[in-house]
Write a protein that holds these residues in place. Structure first.
Motif, PDB file in Angstrom:
ATOM      1  N   ARG A  57     -14.802  -0.954   7.133  1.00  0.00           N
ATOM      2  CA  ARG A  57     -13.769  -0.582   8.105  1.00  0.00           C
ATOM      3  C   ARG A  57     -14.455   0.253   9.183  1.00  0.00           C
ATOM      4  O   ARG A  57     -14.245   1.466   9.254  1.00  0.00           O
TER       5      ARG A  57
ATOM      6  N   THR B 242     -16.578  -5.545  -4.765  1.00  0.00           N
ATOM      7  CA  THR B 242     -16.267  -5.858  -3.373  1.00  0.00           C
ATOM      8  C   THR B 242     -16.786  -4.747  -2.471  1.00  0.00           C
ATOM      9  O   THR B 242     -16.558  -3.568  -2.732  1.00  0.00           O
TER      10      THR B 242
ATOM     11  N   GLU C 137     -15.570  -1.173  -3.577  1.00  0.00           N
ATOM     12  CA  GLU C 137     -14.215  -1.214  -4.130  1.00  0.00           C
ATOM     13  C   GLU C 137     -14.222  -1.978  -5.448  1.00  0.00           C
ATOM     14  O   GLU C 137     -14.588  -3.148  -5.487  1.00  0.00           O
TER      15      GLU C 137
ATOM     16  N   VAL D 194     -16.362  -3.119   1.119  1.00  0.00           N
ATOM     17  CA  VAL D 194     -15.345  -3.058   2.165  1.00  0.00           C
ATOM     18  C   VAL D 194     -15.938  -2.373   3.389  1.00  0.00           C
ATOM     19  O   VAL D 194     -16.561  -1.313   3.271  1.00  0.00           O
TER      20      VAL D 194
ATOM     21  N   SER E 196     -13.880 -10.886  11.405  1.00  0.00           N
ATOM     22  CA  SER E 196     -12.628 -10.215  11.024  1.00  0.00           C
ATOM     23  C   SER E 196     -11.571 -10.401  12.086  1.00  0.00           C
ATOM     24  O   SER E 196     -11.883 -10.534  13.256  1.00  0.00           O
TER      25      SER E 196
ATOM     26  N   ARG F 298     -13.681  -7.563   3.758  1.00  0.00           N
ATOM     27  CA  ARG F 298     -14.021  -7.445   2.336  1.00  0.00           C
ATOM     28  C   ARG F 298     -15.069  -8.502   2.005  1.00  0.00           C
ATOM     29  O   ARG F 298     -14.857  -9.679   2.289  1.00  0.00           O
TER      30      ARG F 298
ATOM     31  N   THR G  52     -10.990  -4.698   9.247  1.00  0.00           N
ATOM     32  CA  THR G  52     -11.430  -4.478   7.876  1.00  0.00           C
ATOM     33  C   THR G  52     -11.933  -5.793   7.322  1.00  0.00           C
ATOM     34  O   THR G  52     -11.292  -6.825   7.486  1.00  0.00           O
TER      35      THR G  52
END
Length: 96
Positions: free
Chosen positions: A28, A24, A20, A26, A95, A65, A63
Motif C-alpha cells: 500500500r 501474502t 499478511e 501486501v 493495481s 496483494r 493496494t
C-alpha cells in the motif's frame, strides 16, 4: 537497534510493505508525488526465497496483494499503480 526500526518504518509506512498471514505480501505505497516509483528486494522469513519488487506510478496509489511462493527462488514482481490490467513475467501486477 534504531537502524532496524528505521528500515521497518520505511518499509511499512512509506512503501506500505507488510506480510499478511505469512502467505501474502501486501503493498500500500504512500510515496511522494515526485517519485516515479521504487524498487525493493525482500527476503522472506524462510531466509531463502527472495522477491525483487519494482513499483511504477501509473496513477493513484493503490493496494496490491502478492501471493507468495516459498521455493527458495528469486521472484521478480512488477507493479504499475493506477492501471486495471494484469500480466505476468514472473509476476506483474497492475493495481486499480
Amino acid at each position: 537497534g534504531s537502524a532496524g526500526w528505521m528500515l521497518r518504518v520505511a518499509l511499512e509506512s512509506v512503501l506500505g510493505l507488510t506480510l499478511e498471514g505469512g502467505d501474502t505480501l501486501v503493498l500500500r505505497p504512500r510515496i511522494p508525488d515526485e517519485w516515479p516509483g521504487f524498487r525493493v528486494r525482500y527476503r522472506l522469513p524462510d531466509g531463502r526465497t527472495v522477491y525483487e519488487i519494482e513499483v511504477a506510478r501509473g496513477g493513484e496509489d493503490g493496494t496490491v496483494r502478492i501471493p507468495l511462493v516459498r521455493d527458495g527462488g528469486m521472484h521478480r514482481v512488477r507493479i504499475s499503480l493506477g492501471s486495471h490490467t494484469e500480466d505476468t513475467e514472473d509476476t506483474e501486477v497492475r493495481s486499480p
